[in-house]
Design an enzyme around this catalytic site. Structure first.
Site, PDB file in Angstrom:
ATOM      1  N   LYS A 211       0.754  -1.317   0.222  1.00 60.40           N
ATOM      2  CA  LYS A 211      -0.049   0.054   0.017  1.00 60.40           C
ATOM      3  C   LYS A 211       1.019   1.126   0.010  1.00 60.40           C
ATOM      4  CE  LYS A 211      -3.004   1.092   3.525  1.00 60.40           C
ATOM      5  NZ  LYS A 211      -4.131   1.433   4.262  1.00 60.40           N
TER       6      LYS A 211
ATOM      7  N   ASP B 281     -19.525  15.840  16.081  1.00 59.40           N
ATOM      8  CA  ASP B 281     -18.436  16.298  15.211  1.00 59.40           C
ATOM      9  C   ASP B 281     -18.526  18.104  15.307  1.00 59.40           C
ATOM     10  OD1 ASP B 281     -16.967  15.195  12.358  1.00 59.40           O
ATOM     11  OD2 ASP B 281     -16.860  17.496  12.889  1.00 59.40           O
TER      12      ASP B 281
ATOM     13  N   LYS C 196       0.293  12.720  17.082  1.00 57.09           N
ATOM     14  CA  LYS C 196      -0.924  12.983  17.191  1.00 57.09           C
ATOM     15  C   LYS C 196      -1.563  12.274  18.421  1.00 57.09           C
ATOM     16  CE  LYS C 196      -2.267  12.529  11.932  1.00 57.09           C
ATOM     17  NZ  LYS C 196      -3.058  11.772  11.454  1.00 57.09           N
TER      18      LYS C 196
HETATM   19  N1  LIG Z   1      -6.242   3.843  12.693  1.00 55.29           N
HETATM   20  C1  LIG Z   1      -6.294   3.859  11.530  1.00 55.29           C
HETATM   21  O1  LIG Z   1      -5.835   2.813  10.962  1.00 55.29           O
HETATM   22  C2  LIG Z   1      -6.479   4.809  10.614  1.00 55.29           C
HETATM   23  C3  LIG Z   1      -6.788   4.777   9.368  1.00 55.29           C
HETATM   24  C4  LIG Z   1      -7.128   5.890   8.586  1.00 55.29           C
HETATM   25  C5  LIG Z   1      -7.113   7.143   9.198  1.00 55.29           C
HETATM   26  N2  LIG Z   1      -6.647   7.456  10.505  1.00 55.29           N
HETATM   27  C6  LIG Z   1      -6.765   8.497  10.945  1.00 55.29           C
HETATM   28  O2  LIG Z   1      -7.830   8.962  11.486  1.00 55.29           O
HETATM   29  C7  LIG Z   1      -8.157  10.255  11.503  1.00 55.29           C
HETATM   30  C8  LIG Z   1      -9.272  10.890  10.776  1.00 55.29           C
HETATM   31  O3  LIG Z   1      -9.363  10.596   9.292  1.00 55.29           O
HETATM   32  P1  LIG Z   1     -10.563  10.726   8.277  1.00 55.29           P
HETATM   33  O4  LIG Z   1      -9.944  10.242   6.947  1.00 55.29           O
HETATM   34  O5  LIG Z   1     -11.688  10.080   8.922  1.00 55.29           O
HETATM   35  O6  LIG Z   1     -10.306  12.312   8.520  1.00 55.29           O
HETATM   36  P2  LIG Z   1     -11.687  13.389   7.992  1.00 55.29           P
HETATM   37  O7  LIG Z   1     -11.221  14.441   7.639  1.00 55.29           O
HETATM   38  O8  LIG Z   1     -12.579  12.823   6.975  1.00 55.29           O
HETATM   39  O9  LIG Z   1     -12.726  13.309   9.440  1.00 55.29           O
HETATM   40  C9  LIG Z   1     -12.169  13.887  10.606  1.00 55.29           C
HETATM   41  C10 LIG Z   1     -13.603  14.336  11.217  1.00 55.29           C
HETATM   42  O10 LIG Z   1     -12.747  14.805  12.707  1.00 55.29           O
HETATM   43  C11 LIG Z   1     -13.699  15.923  12.804  1.00 55.29           C
HETATM   44  N3  LIG Z   1     -13.202  16.723  13.840  1.00 55.29           N
HETATM   45  C12 LIG Z   1     -12.087  17.473  13.930  1.00 55.29           C
HETATM   46  N4  LIG Z   1     -11.941  17.962  15.429  1.00 55.29           N
HETATM   47  C13 LIG Z   1     -12.620  17.381  16.026  1.00 55.29           C
HETATM   48  C14 LIG Z   1     -12.927  17.440  17.504  1.00 55.29           C
HETATM   49  N5  LIG Z   1     -12.106  18.273  18.222  1.00 55.29           N
HETATM   50  N6  LIG Z   1     -13.885  16.606  18.064  1.00 55.29           N
HETATM   51  C15 LIG Z   1     -14.711  15.970  17.018  1.00 55.29           C
HETATM   52  N7  LIG Z   1     -14.667  15.941  15.874  1.00 55.29           N
HETATM   53  C16 LIG Z   1     -13.470  16.603  15.404  1.00 55.29           C
HETATM   54  C17 LIG Z   1     -13.712  16.826  11.630  1.00 55.29           C
HETATM   55  O11 LIG Z   1     -14.721  17.759  11.448  1.00 55.29           O
HETATM   56  C18 LIG Z   1     -13.981  15.737  10.633  1.00 55.29           C
HETATM   57  O12 LIG Z   1     -15.248  15.302  10.399  1.00 55.29           O
HETATM   58  C19 LIG Z   1      -6.896  10.923  10.966  1.00 55.29           C
HETATM   59  O13 LIG Z   1      -5.974  11.180  11.850  1.00 55.29           O
HETATM   60  C20 LIG Z   1      -6.301   9.836  10.084  1.00 55.29           C
HETATM   61  O14 LIG Z   1      -5.008   9.721   9.829  1.00 55.29           O
HETATM   62  C21 LIG Z   1      -6.263   6.348  11.017  1.00 55.29           C
END
Ligand SMILES: NC(=O)c1ccc[n+]([C@@H]2O[C@H](COP(=O)([O-])OP(=O)(O)OC[C@H]3O[C@@H](n4cnc5c(N)ncnc54)[C@H](O)[C@@H]3O)[C@@H](O)[C@H]2O)c1
Length: 316
Positions: free
Chosen positions: A68, A159, A220
């Protein structure tokens, strides 16, 4: 003779693999990796300052090999582009032939959602029903859909983008609410960008299970160090979680050592106990593993071979 390579885009991947199938496959991937049947070298980060980073994530198992090539570009939404994007190459592990190219966003969303359900089934209290989603973007939405597929719900979606919370709540027949209402649920998934703390020690209540999904790289965090240190701790993989996950802050502060953290695969394989008791607060730190991607890509390849999904093709 040129190779005809099938290519599955975002929608094709999502129509090839159901959340229910994704959950079973991801669970099996953890068990096989634990048993040494699947291989996964550490992911490689390639920084692209000041924009973000690329990650190269390989895995091998069940006669397949996967790479990936995926991004995290936090400023992208401001430019109308997704934070996470990229490609997956799936090859035959016996002769190295490329078998399929897949969109990485959809595979990542399915496998990240699936692990939230796998961890909840393994670690949440048997009585747990209600779900709180803190952060209703792409991965928060797939965590919620997967938990519904695993029989959980209803839930509360929170959110700061009220429209995102309302849309997800309407899709699932749940409700939108405050952070406090979401965190009062039985299983809480934090899926924010990890740039601000959304969970403190005072938010923890007896019997809670936390899926911490947002902190998947260095710098993070979604929970305070004090909150992390007061939970029974689980992770997908110790090296990743202790260096670039929710556990990292507490590990660096000397408050959490290796022997306090259990890998999910050990629980799923019956090698280690899960929830210590009905009143414990369990925390699962998901950093995202290539074995999860392999589980989904393998299911998508099967769906294409069985004619359940159509692919575009390119000639190499
Ligand atoms: N653990 C894993 O395997 C994995 C996989 C993919 C992504 N991620 C991580 O997950 C996170 C989210 O990714 P995404 O693609 O869904 O992003 P995204 O931008 O689509 O969604 C993030 C959401 O969080 C909301 N948000 C921001 N601050 C907030 C707060 N204080 N309280 C509540 N909500 C809040 C935003 O408004 C947004 O809707 C990123 O940090 C990404 O790197 C982790």
């Amino acid at each position: 003779m040129p190779t005809q390579l099938p290519v599955l885009g975002y929608e094709a991947v999502l129509s090839a693999v159901t959340p229910r199938d994704a959950i079973e496959r991801v669970e099996q991937a953890f068990v096989r990796f634990r048993a040494g049947q699947w291989a996964m070298p550490p992911k490689v980060y390639l920084d692209s300052p000041p924009f973000g980073d690329f990650r190269a994530m390989p895995a091998r198992g069940d006669g397949l090999a996967l790479l990936k090539w995926v991004t995290s570009f936090p400023g992208n939404p401001g430019r109308g582009l997704p934070t996470v994007t990229g490609l997956i190459c799936l090859s035959d592990a016996t002769d190295g032939e490329p078998l399929m190219v897949l969109d990485a966003r959809s595979v990542t969303a399915l496998r990240t959602g699936a692990v939230a359900a796998v961890a909840a089934r393994a670690l949440a209290s048997g009585e747990a029903k209600t779900i709180g989603i803190v952060g209703c973007g792409l991965h928060g939405a797939w965590a919620a859909r997967s938990l519904v597929a695993a029989g959980y719900g209803p839930g509360v979606c929170h959110d700061p983008r009220a429209g995102a919370a309302q849309a997800l709540a309407a899709e699932l027949g749940w409700r939108a609410g405050t952070r406090r209402e979401a965190i009062r649920c039985d299983v809480v998934c934090c899926v924010t960008p990890g740039s601000v703390i959304v969970l403190d020690a005072g938010d923890l209540h007896p019997g809670l299970h936390l899926n911490m999904l947002g902190a998947d790289g260095p710098g993070k965090a979604e929970a305070s160090i004090g909150a992390v240190a007061s939970c029974a701790l689980f992770c997908d993989e110790w090296e990743q979680a202790s260096h670039g996950g929710e556990l990292t802050g507490a590990v660096n502060a000397g408050m959490v050592a290796r022997d306090r953290v259990t890998e999910l695969g050990a629980v799923l394989s019956g090698e280690a106990p899960g929830r210590p008791g009905p009143d414990a607060v369990t925390l699962f730190d998901s950093t995202g593993l290539a074995i999860q991607d392999l589980a989904i890509a393998s299911a998508a390849l099967e769906a294409w071979r069985e004619g359940r999904v159509a692919a575009q093709t390119v000639s190499l």
